[in-house]
Write a protein that holds these residues in place. Structure first.
Motif, mmCIF file in Angstrom:
data_model
loop_
_atom_site.group_PDB
_atom_site.id
_atom_site.type_symbol
_atom_site.label_atom_id
_atom_site.label_comp_id
_atom_site.label_asym_id
_atom_site.label_seq_id
_atom_site.Cartn_x
_atom_site.Cartn_y
_atom_site.Cartn_z
ATOM 1 N N PRO A 138 -0.307 -6.042 50.093
ATOM 2 C CA PRO A 138 0.034 -4.982 49.125
ATOM 3 C C PRO A 138 0.665 -5.526 47.853
ATOM 4 O O PRO A 138 0.407 -5.011 46.749
ATOM 5 C CB PRO A 138 1.026 -4.102 49.901
ATOM 6 C CG PRO A 138 0.704 -4.344 51.344
ATOM 7 C CD PRO A 138 0.313 -5.791 51.407
ATOM 8 N N TYR A 139 1.489 -6.557 47.979
ATOM 9 C CA TYR A 139 2.138 -7.121 46.798
ATOM 10 C C TYR A 139 1.147 -7.884 45.929
ATOM 11 O O TYR A 139 1.226 -7.856 44.694
ATOM 12 C CB TYR A 139 3.287 -8.034 47.219
ATOM 13 C CG TYR A 139 4.378 -7.308 47.955
ATOM 14 C CD1 TYR A 139 5.254 -6.465 47.293
ATOM 15 C CD2 TYR A 139 4.525 -7.450 49.334
ATOM 16 C CE1 TYR A 139 6.256 -5.778 47.962
ATOM 17 C CE2 TYR A 139 5.520 -6.774 50.021
ATOM 18 C CZ TYR A 139 6.378 -5.939 49.332
ATOM 19 O OH TYR A 139 7.356 -5.270 50.010
ATOM 20 N N GLY A 141 -2.048 -7.175 45.749
ATOM 21 C CA GLY A 141 -2.807 -6.125 45.069
ATOM 22 C C GLY A 141 -2.023 -5.489 43.948
ATOM 23 O O GLY A 141 -2.575 -5.173 42.882
ATOM 24 N N LEU A 142 -0.718 -5.284 44.163
ATOM 25 C CA LEU A 142 0.123 -4.709 43.114
ATOM 26 C C LEU A 142 0.211 -5.634 41.906
ATOM 27 O O LEU A 142 0.215 -5.172 40.757
ATOM 28 C CB LEU A 142 1.523 -4.435 43.671
ATOM 29 C CG LEU A 142 2.514 -3.762 42.717
ATOM 30 C CD1 LEU A 142 1.983 -2.404 42.272
ATOM 31 C CD2 LEU A 142 3.874 -3.622 43.389
ATOM 32 N N THR A 145 -2.849 -5.129 39.969
ATOM 33 C CA THR A 145 -2.788 -3.853 39.258
ATOM 34 C C THR A 145 -1.910 -3.936 38.018
ATOM 35 O O THR A 145 -2.281 -3.462 36.930
ATOM 36 C CB THR A 145 -2.267 -2.754 40.199
ATOM 37 O OG1 THR A 145 -3.192 -2.584 41.271
ATOM 38 C CG2 THR A 145 -2.118 -1.429 39.453
ATOM 39 N N LEU A 175 -6.396 -0.501 39.411
ATOM 40 C CA LEU A 175 -6.042 0.191 40.655
ATOM 41 C C LEU A 175 -6.921 -0.231 41.831
ATOM 42 O O LEU A 175 -6.533 -0.067 42.989
ATOM 43 C CB LEU A 175 -6.127 1.700 40.451
ATOM 44 C CG LEU A 175 -5.049 2.295 39.536
ATOM 45 C CD1 LEU A 175 -5.288 3.779 39.308
ATOM 46 C CD2 LEU A 175 -3.659 2.072 40.128
ATOM 47 N N THR A 178 -5.034 -2.688 43.966
ATOM 48 C CA THR A 178 -4.077 -2.086 44.893
ATOM 49 C C THR A 178 -4.790 -1.531 46.124
ATOM 50 O O THR A 178 -4.323 -1.692 47.260
ATOM 51 C CB THR A 178 -3.300 -0.958 44.196
ATOM 52 O OG1 THR A 178 -2.529 -1.502 43.122
ATOM 53 C CG2 THR A 178 -2.356 -0.282 45.180
ATOM 54 N N GLY A 181 -5.723 -4.317 48.370
ATOM 55 C CA GLY A 181 -4.543 -4.840 49.057
ATOM 56 C C GLY A 181 -4.175 -3.993 50.264
ATOM 57 O O GLY A 181 -3.840 -4.508 51.332
ATOM 58 N N LEU A 182 -4.248 -2.669 50.100
ATOM 59 C CA LEU A 182 -3.942 -1.774 51.221
ATOM 60 C C LEU A 182 -5.000 -1.869 52.316
ATOM 61 O O LEU A 182 -4.674 -1.841 53.515
ATOM 62 C CB LEU A 182 -3.835 -0.337 50.714
ATOM 63 C CG LEU A 182 -2.658 -0.052 49.768
ATOM 64 C CD1 LEU A 182 -2.734 1.376 49.249
ATOM 65 C CD2 LEU A 182 -1.338 -0.286 50.484
#
Length: 236
Positions: A138-139, A141-142, A145, A175, A178, A181-182
Motif C-alpha cells: 500500500p505504501y 502504491g501510495l 500515486t 490512482l 494505489t 498496491g491494495l
C-alpha cells in the motif's frame, strides 16, 4: 473491454516513475500468489501426512518396523522425521548402556525438539515474503500515486486555463498505483494470517506427538532399568 483498454491506456500514459512502481507491485503480486499456491499445497499435504502417520503409529505396529518403513521411503514427512529422530536417539542411548530413564528420555526429547524446530522453519519458509508484500505494497502504491499527482499538478504550470479535464487524466493514472498496491497487499495479508495459523497448529501437533512418544519410550526405559525383557516395541 473498453474499461479494460482504458486502464491499460492509463498505465501506458503514466510517467516512468509511476510505471516502475506499477511494475514492482505487479511483480510482488505475482510472487505472492506463487508463494500462496506453493504454501497451500505444502501445508495441506503436511496436515494429511501428520494424521496418517498418527493413525499408523497408534495402530499397534512395531516401532522398529515403522522406523525401517520410514527409512525406506525416498522422502519422509515432517512427523516421520520427528519420530525417527526420537527413536534413533533412544537406540543410541540404549547401546551406550544408559540405564537412567530420565537421561534417556531427555536425550530423546532434545533430538525431537531439534527436529521439530527444523520442520517448523521449513513450514515458515517464504511466509515473511507475504508479510512484507502485505505491509509495504500500500505504501509503494501510495508513493506512485503521490508522484503521479505531483506530476499532474506540475503540468498545470504550462496550461493557461486549468480545468478538471486537464488534471483528471494525470490523477487517474496516479490512482491506478494505489489500486495495484491494495490488490497486491490484501491477498498477501489474508493468506499470511491463514498460513501462520496453520503452521502453529502443525507445530503444536508435532509437539503433542513428541510428548506422547516420550511417554511411551519412558515406559520402555523403565523396563530396561528393571532388567525385565523389553516388551514388543509396538506395545503401547
Amino acid at each position: 473491454m473498453n474499461e479494460s483498454m482504458s486502464i491499460f491506456s492509463l498505465v501506458a500514459s503514466a510517467s516512468i516513475v509511476v510505471q516502475l512502481v506499477m511494475l514492482l507491485l505487479l511483480a510482488a503480486s505475482v510472487g505472492s500468489w506463487v508463494v500462496i499456491f506453493q504454501r497451500s499445497r505444502l501445508l495441506s499435504s503436511s496436515r494429511a501426512q501428520l494424521l496418517d502417520f498418527e493413525d499408523r503409529f497408534w495402530s499397534g505396529v512395531d516401532l522398529n518396523d515403522l522406523y525401517r518403513e520410514c527409512q525406506a521411503q525416498e522422502t519422509t514427512s515432517m512427523i516421520e522425521n520427528v519420530f525417527m529422530a526420537g527413536l534413533k536417539e533412544f537406540g543410541k542411548m540404549r547401546q551406550q548402556n544408559t540405564h537412567d530413564p530420565d537421561a534417556m528420555i531427555q536425550g530423546c526429547q532434545r533430538a525431537m525438539r531439534i527436529a521439530i524446530t527444523r520442520e517448523s522453519e521449513a513450514l515458515d519458509a517464504h511466509l515473511p515474503m507475504l508479510a512484507t508484500v502485505g505491509s509495504t505494497s500500500p505504501y509503494i502504491g501510495l508513493f506512485g500515486t503521490v508522484w503521479g499527482i505531483m506530476s499532474a499538478f506540475h503540468g498545470l504550470a504550462s496550461v493557461k486555463q486549468a480545468t478538471i479535464a486537464t488534471v483528471a487524466p494525470g490523477i487517474s493514472e496516479a490512482l491506478v498505483a494505489t489500486a495495484m498496491g491494495l490488490l497486491a497487499a490484501i491477498p498477501a495479508v489474508i493468506f499470511y494470517n491463514r498460513f501462520a495459523s496453520r503452521v502453529d497448529h502443525l507445530t503444536t501437533g508435532m509437539h503433542t506427538f513428541a510428548d506422547e512418544f516420550s511417554s511411551l519410550l519412558y515406559r520402555q526405559a523403565l523396563r530396561l532399568k528393571q532388567g525385565a525383557k523389553p516388551a514388543a516395541s509396538g506395545e503401547k
